[in-house]
Design a protein around this motif. Structure first.
Motif, short mmCIF file in Angstrom:
data_model
loop_
_atom_site.label_atom_id
_atom_site.label_comp_id
_atom_site.label_asym_id
_atom_site.label_seq_id
_atom_site.Cartn_x
_atom_site.Cartn_y
_atom_site.Cartn_z
N ASP A 132 0.88 -1.16 0.00
CA ASP A 132 0.00 0.00 0.00
C ASP A 132 0.92 1.21 0.00
O ASP A 132 1.83 1.30 0.83
CB ASP A 132 -0.89 -0.01 1.25
CG ASP A 132 -1.92 1.11 1.26
OD1 ASP A 132 -2.23 1.65 0.18
OD2 ASP A 132 -2.44 1.42 2.35
N THR A 133 0.74 2.13 -0.93
CA THR A 133 1.64 3.28 -1.02
C THR A 133 0.90 4.52 -1.53
O THR A 133 -0.11 4.40 -2.22
CB THR A 133 2.83 2.97 -1.97
OG1 THR A 133 3.65 4.14 -2.09
CG2 THR A 133 2.37 2.54 -3.34
N GLY B 271 -1.66 5.58 -7.10
CA GLY B 271 -2.33 6.06 -8.31
C GLY B 271 -1.52 5.80 -9.56
O GLY B 271 -2.03 5.32 -10.58
N LYS B 272 -0.23 6.08 -9.50
CA LYS B 272 0.66 5.86 -10.65
C LYS B 272 0.82 4.38 -10.92
O LYS B 272 0.80 3.94 -12.07
CB LYS B 272 2.03 6.49 -10.39
CG LYS B 272 2.00 8.00 -10.37
CD LYS B 272 3.38 8.56 -10.08
CE LYS B 272 3.32 10.07 -10.02
NZ LYS B 272 4.62 10.66 -9.72
N ILE B 273 0.97 3.60 -9.86
CA ILE B 273 1.14 2.16 -10.03
C ILE B 273 -0.14 1.55 -10.59
O ILE B 273 -0.10 0.69 -11.46
CB ILE B 273 1.55 1.51 -8.70
CG1 ILE B 273 2.93 2.03 -8.28
CG2 ILE B 273 1.55 -0.01 -8.81
CD1 ILE B 273 3.35 1.64 -6.88
N ILE C 184 -0.47 -0.81 -13.95
CA ILE C 184 -0.98 -2.19 -13.92
C ILE C 184 -2.21 -2.31 -14.83
O ILE C 184 -2.32 -3.26 -15.62
CB ILE C 184 -1.30 -2.64 -12.48
CG1 ILE C 184 0.00 -2.80 -11.70
CG2 ILE C 184 -2.10 -3.94 -12.48
CD1 ILE C 184 -0.18 -3.11 -10.23
N LYS C 185 -3.12 -1.35 -14.76
CA LYS C 185 -4.30 -1.39 -15.62
C LYS C 185 -3.91 -1.32 -17.09
O LYS C 185 -4.47 -2.04 -17.93
CB LYS C 185 -5.24 -0.23 -15.28
CG LYS C 185 -5.99 -0.41 -13.98
CD LYS C 185 -6.85 0.80 -13.69
CE LYS C 185 -7.59 0.70 -12.39
NZ LYS C 185 -8.38 1.92 -12.10
N ASP D 1 -8.50 -1.27 -6.39
CA ASP D 1 -8.01 -0.01 -6.94
C ASP D 1 -7.04 0.69 -5.98
O ASP D 1 -6.88 1.91 -6.03
CB ASP D 1 -9.18 0.92 -7.29
CG ASP D 1 -8.97 1.61 -8.62
OD1 ASP D 1 -8.21 1.09 -9.45
OD2 ASP D 1 -9.56 2.69 -8.81
N ARG D 2 -6.40 -0.09 -5.08
CA ARG D 2 -5.50 0.50 -4.10
C ARG D 2 -4.25 -0.32 -3.83
O ARG D 2 -3.14 0.19 -3.84
CB ARG D 2 -6.24 0.69 -2.78
CG ARG D 2 -5.35 1.20 -1.67
CD ARG D 2 -6.08 1.52 -0.43
NE ARG D 2 -5.17 2.01 0.59
CZ ARG D 2 -5.56 2.63 1.67
NH1 ARG D 2 -6.84 2.84 1.88
NH2 ARG D 2 -4.67 3.04 2.54
#
Length: 166
Positions: free
Chosen positions: A77-78, A82-84, A88-89, A133-134
């Motif tokens: 968790d970081t 958002g960037k990661i 991944i998506k 999404d986190r």
């Protein structure tokens, strides 16, 4: 002589430290598998830290089978989530045209989306999942001839429950 009156000690001011924007690693650890059939639990590690503006919390458990096979499950968790998540998506979307039977086909599950890779030269596989999404869940293997084991281990995780953790 000093004309000022003795200074009263100002009352102590408590500065509240804002809570970490990340879930504490000990709250992530219960989502790691306690055991994997046919494996020996080797290590469990975790940490939560702040590095400037970036906060990171991670929990990882490693399992071994013999001397040459290993599986690791890591949950992160970081504040860089958002960037990661975008990366991944995007990787999953890029592989969407692959057949479901392709060992590197992306993962689109109810609580997770991700991509799978295999490096034959290093005999390593990895599944990187965005959960809820986190959270980033990485399942990696060493010593296996394909991605079957990382997919199996990832499928066995309670990702729906992890997605609800806040």
């Amino acid at each position: 002589m000093d004309s000022r009156s003795p200074a009263a000690t100002p009352p102590a001011v408590e500065v509240a430290t804002p809570p970490s924007p990340c879930v504490y690693f000990k709250d992530l650890a219960p989502f790691l598998p306690d055991s994997l059939d046919g494996y020996t639990h080797a290590t469990t590690e975790g940490s939560t830290g702040k590095y400037g503006e970036v906060s990171v919390s991670e929990a990882e458990r490693t399992f071994t089978r013999g001397e040459d096979r290993e599986v690791k499950v890591r949950i992160v968790d970081t504040t860089l989530g958002g960037k990661i998540a975008k990366a991944i998506k995007a990787a999953a979307e890029d592989g969407k045209q692959k057949a479901a039977s392709d060992p590197t086909a992306p993962i689109f599950w109810e609580a997770a989306v991700g991509f799978v890779r295999y490096d034959a030269a290093e005999v390593t596989a990895e599944a990187n999942l965005l959960v809820g999404d986190r959270y980033v869940v990485a399942v990696t293997s060493r010593g296996f001839p394909n991605t079957v084991e990382v997919r199996r281990v990832a499928r066995g995780l309670d990702l729906a429950r992890l997605a609800q953790l806040r």
